[in-house]
Scaffold this motif. Sequence first.
Motif, mmCIF file in Angstrom:
data_model
loop_
_atom_site.group_PDB
_atom_site.id
_atom_site.type_symbol
_atom_site.label_atom_id
_atom_site.label_comp_id
_atom_site.label_asym_id
_atom_site.label_seq_id
_atom_site.Cartn_x
_atom_site.Cartn_y
_atom_site.Cartn_z
ATOM 1 N N ARG A 1 27.629 42.048 34.332
ATOM 2 C CA ARG A 1 27.308 42.653 33.039
ATOM 3 C C ARG A 1 25.973 43.382 33.079
ATOM 4 N N ALA A 2 25.022 42.816 33.814
ATOM 5 C CA ALA A 2 23.698 43.445 33.872
ATOM 6 C C ALA A 2 23.767 44.841 34.473
ATOM 7 N N PHE A 3 24.693 45.060 35.391
ATOM 8 C CA PHE A 3 24.836 46.373 36.027
ATOM 9 C C PHE A 3 26.026 47.154 35.483
ATOM 10 N N ALA A 4 26.568 46.710 34.313
ATOM 11 C CA ALA A 4 27.678 47.403 33.659
ATOM 12 C C ALA A 4 28.811 47.691 34.638
ATOM 13 N N ALA A 5 29.167 46.683 35.414
ATOM 14 C CA ALA A 5 30.151 46.869 36.484
ATOM 15 C C ALA A 5 31.510 46.285 36.135
ATOM 16 N N GLU A 6 31.760 46.022 34.835
ATOM 17 C CA GLU A 6 33.035 45.402 34.464
ATOM 18 C C GLU A 6 34.232 46.248 34.889
ATOM 19 N N GLU A 7 34.173 47.546 34.607
ATOM 20 C CA GLU A 7 35.308 48.414 34.944
ATOM 21 C C GLU A 7 35.521 48.489 36.450
ATOM 22 N N ARG A 8 34.421 48.563 37.188
ATOM 23 C CA ARG A 8 34.542 48.639 38.645
ATOM 24 C C ARG A 8 35.131 47.351 39.215
ATOM 25 N N GLU A 9 34.681 46.209 38.702
ATOM 26 C CA GLU A 9 35.227 44.939 39.167
ATOM 27 C C GLU A 9 36.697 44.787 38.769
ATOM 28 N N ALA A 10 37.037 45.250 37.557
ATOM 29 C CA ALA A 10 38.437 45.181 37.123
ATOM 30 C C ALA A 10 39.323 46.057 38.001
ATOM 31 N N ALA A 11 38.827 47.243 38.373
ATOM 32 C CA ALA A 11 39.601 48.134 39.240
ATOM 33 C C ALA A 11 39.800 47.517 40.625
ATOM 34 N N GLU A 12 38.752 46.871 41.126
ATOM 35 C CA GLU A 12 38.875 46.204 42.427
ATOM 36 C C GLU A 12 39.882 45.062 42.346
ATOM 37 N N HIS A 13 39.859 44.346 41.233
ATOM 38 C CA HIS A 13 40.823 43.254 41.048
ATOM 39 C C HIS A 13 42.248 43.791 41.014
ATOM 40 N N ARG A 14 42.466 44.870 40.276
ATOM 41 C CA ARG A 14 43.816 45.448 40.216
ATOM 42 C C ARG A 14 44.279 45.892 41.594
ATOM 43 N N SER A 15 43.368 46.455 42.378
ATOM 44 C CA SER A 15 43.719 46.912 43.713
ATOM 45 C C SER A 15 44.130 45.744 44.603
ATOM 46 N N ARG A 16 43.384 44.668 44.538
ATOM 47 C CA ARG A 16 43.701 43.515 45.382
ATOM 48 C C ARG A 16 44.987 42.822 44.936
ATOM 49 N N VAL A 17 45.203 42.735 43.631
ATOM 50 C CA VAL A 17 46.436 42.137 43.127
ATOM 51 C C VAL A 17 47.643 42.972 43.546
ATOM 52 N N ALA A 18 47.503 44.303 43.490
ATOM 53 C CA ALA A 18 48.607 45.181 43.899
ATOM 54 C C ALA A 18 48.922 45.005 45.384
ATOM 55 N N GLN A 19 47.894 44.891 46.207
ATOM 56 C CA GLN A 19 48.118 44.665 47.628
ATOM 57 C C GLN A 19 48.778 43.321 47.876
ATOM 58 N N SER A 20 48.376 42.307 47.115
ATOM 59 C CA SER A 20 49.005 40.992 47.232
ATOM 60 C C SER A 20 50.473 41.072 46.842
ATOM 61 N N ARG A 21 50.769 41.809 45.776
ATOM 62 C CA ARG A 21 52.158 41.963 45.345
ATOM 63 C C ARG A 21 52.999 42.662 46.399
ATOM 64 N N ARG A 22 52.450 43.698 47.032
ATOM 65 C CA ARG A 22 53.194 44.431 48.058
ATOM 66 C C ARG A 22 53.510 43.533 49.254
ATOM 67 N N LEU A 23 52.521 42.766 49.700
ATOM 68 C CA LEU A 23 52.739 41.907 50.864
ATOM 69 C C LEU A 23 53.644 40.724 50.526
ATOM 70 N N THR A 24 53.562 40.239 49.289
ATOM 71 C CA THR A 24 54.446 39.148 48.876
ATOM 72 C C THR A 24 55.899 39.618 48.866
ATOM 73 N N LEU A 25 56.146 40.791 48.265
ATOM 74 C CA LEU A 25 57.508 41.327 48.249
ATOM 75 C C LEU A 25 58.018 41.606 49.662
ATOM 76 N N ARG A 26 57.103 42.054 50.507
ATOM 77 C CA ARG A 26 57.509 42.339 51.884
ATOM 78 C C ARG A 26 58.004 41.078 52.584
ATOM 79 N N SER A 27 57.290 39.963 52.412
ATOM 80 C CA SER A 27 57.721 38.706 53.052
ATOM 81 C C SER A 27 58.998 38.177 52.410
ATOM 82 N N TRP A 28 59.109 38.295 51.078
ATOM 83 C CA TRP A 28 60.328 37.837 50.408
ATOM 84 C C TRP A 28 61.531 38.682 50.827
#
Length: 606
Positions: free
Chosen positions: A286-313
């Motif tokens: 919050r001190a560096f107003a990085a909420e949006e950047r952290e949220a975008a990084e989270h979405r990116s990592r979740v999407a990669q997790s979803r892709r690899l999960t579907l690939r194994s399934w």
Amino acid sequence: MIATVAEYVGPLIPQAPQFPPTPLLLREKRLDCARAVAGHCQSWPAVTPGAGRHHGVGMGSPESRVAGPRRGPVLLALRYYGRELARLRRWTAPATLLPALGNIGINYIAPLIVARLVGRIAGDAGMGVGSALPYVLGFAGVLLLAEVFWRLGLHCLNRLDALGIEHLYVIGMDELFAKDAAFFHENFAGSLTKRVLSFASRFEEFVDTMTFQVVGSLVPLLFGSVVLWRYEPLLVVGLLAMIALTALVVAPLIRRRQALVDLREEAIARVSGHVADSLMNMDTVRAFAAEEREAAEHRSRVAQSRRLTLRSWDYGNLRIDTLVAPLSVLTNALGLLLAVALGGGEHGVEAVVVAFTYYTNATRIMFEFNQIYRRLESSMTEAAQFTELLMAPPTVLDPDKPEPLRSRAADVRFENVTFAHAGADTLFDGLDLTVPSGTKIGLVGRSGGGKTTLSRLLLRMTDIDAGRILIGGQDITKLRQADLRSLIAYVPQDPAMFHRTLRENITFARPDATDAEVRQAAEAAHVTEFADTLPDGFDTMVGSAGSSSRADSANASPSPGRSCATPRSCCSTRRPAPSTPRARSSYKRRCGGSWRAGPHSSSPTG
């Protein structure tokens, strides 16, 4: 108080420290500075020293340990689980065998009765209901007995799971309590919590899979093979040959899928590491107003997790199960063909019905290869995430023959002490320091100078490389760690508050303290100023950071009775109190401390 060691952690200044850094702690302090500079922060004193301590992506965080557990941790987890099964063998045998016997009754004996009834009807067209009644009653009796076996088996299985999980929870915490301080600096608390809980809870999935899908399938298959052998040995040969062929063909695909699962687990670890990082450093975000950047990084990592999960399934569904399906069909067709071709003579229709039914039941195992492997893989992988931590033994150990505590003055001496943090330059080289009994001292210096390290060495959170440390003339390495720390009242720099009642927090250092002693310690630390206003007083549940500082002080305050019986040192690693004259006067009235001015700030010595 016998001897007070107060740490000064003043405002960071824009010049290189003159002391060797610790591998993790000072690195994080420097990163705080660099972050402020990169953000064009012009006021260096505004950077809070120690902010984000142990919260970043450190040596033991999920970010740095993303690879799946190696074979050693998996085997160690198997040994732990095997010991539980052996320890609870009075429950293990009936829990695993009774459901298998129930499956035999439902899937093999009951169809055998029906097959004989069909054969009897085929051979005697005039057979009436009275003649069929014994078969019907036998069929019903077998199903009821199978249900009895299942109920008894589940009763034993519930106790096996519950007792095993309970004991593994205890083992997990005991193993963590045995670790030294460096271990907890290098691992996320959230990650450790997940690992130790999964280590215990996954025992249930492991045992249930072994019971229902391994033993529950193999024992009935053995029974079915014996029955089929009586009808025609080639029926058994054909069935076992098809199962072996399926296993041989599927094994390489399962190993390939394991690589995909490792990638999936790596992606999940990256997601959990980022979530823990962001939440534990939310003030910095919050001190560096990085909420949006952290949220975008989270979405990116979740999407990669979803892709690899579907690939194994998808690999399991489209490659493994797609290959098993035609082999299963071929096995059933082969069984029916063999039964028709070889089922003449005295058995006739009965042999055809038995062979078809048994082959159909047996081929379920072929379809379950992948599911069984996935469940065992999942449970053992999670359990191995914890046992991986146990591969490196703790470095700070109690002596084989500890010395008893002596009732004498608690003077502190560092004699020719040499110490260096792992991977860093020497911090202390031939250090000699004497703190006589009854002395109050303060240590002043820049961050990374070793003030906190001295306290941690005195507490034996880590061992020195050379020399020795003595309290009351006794070498601390010759004492039990619990005995050593019972001599020391410790107030850490970062407040700590357990999510328990205020009373339990205060008595944490001395559970047998009386209500009067709790009150006395609370008054000394000014806890009563807010505790008396709470609805439940000292029985109020707490845990917020706002009350931590005073409660810590009350926790560390030894009662007069104990101070007389057991001399105690007090190590305080608090930041200095405010430097205004009024604040200094208030501090001296409350804490009885004195002040000594330093080049950059002041540090309390009391």
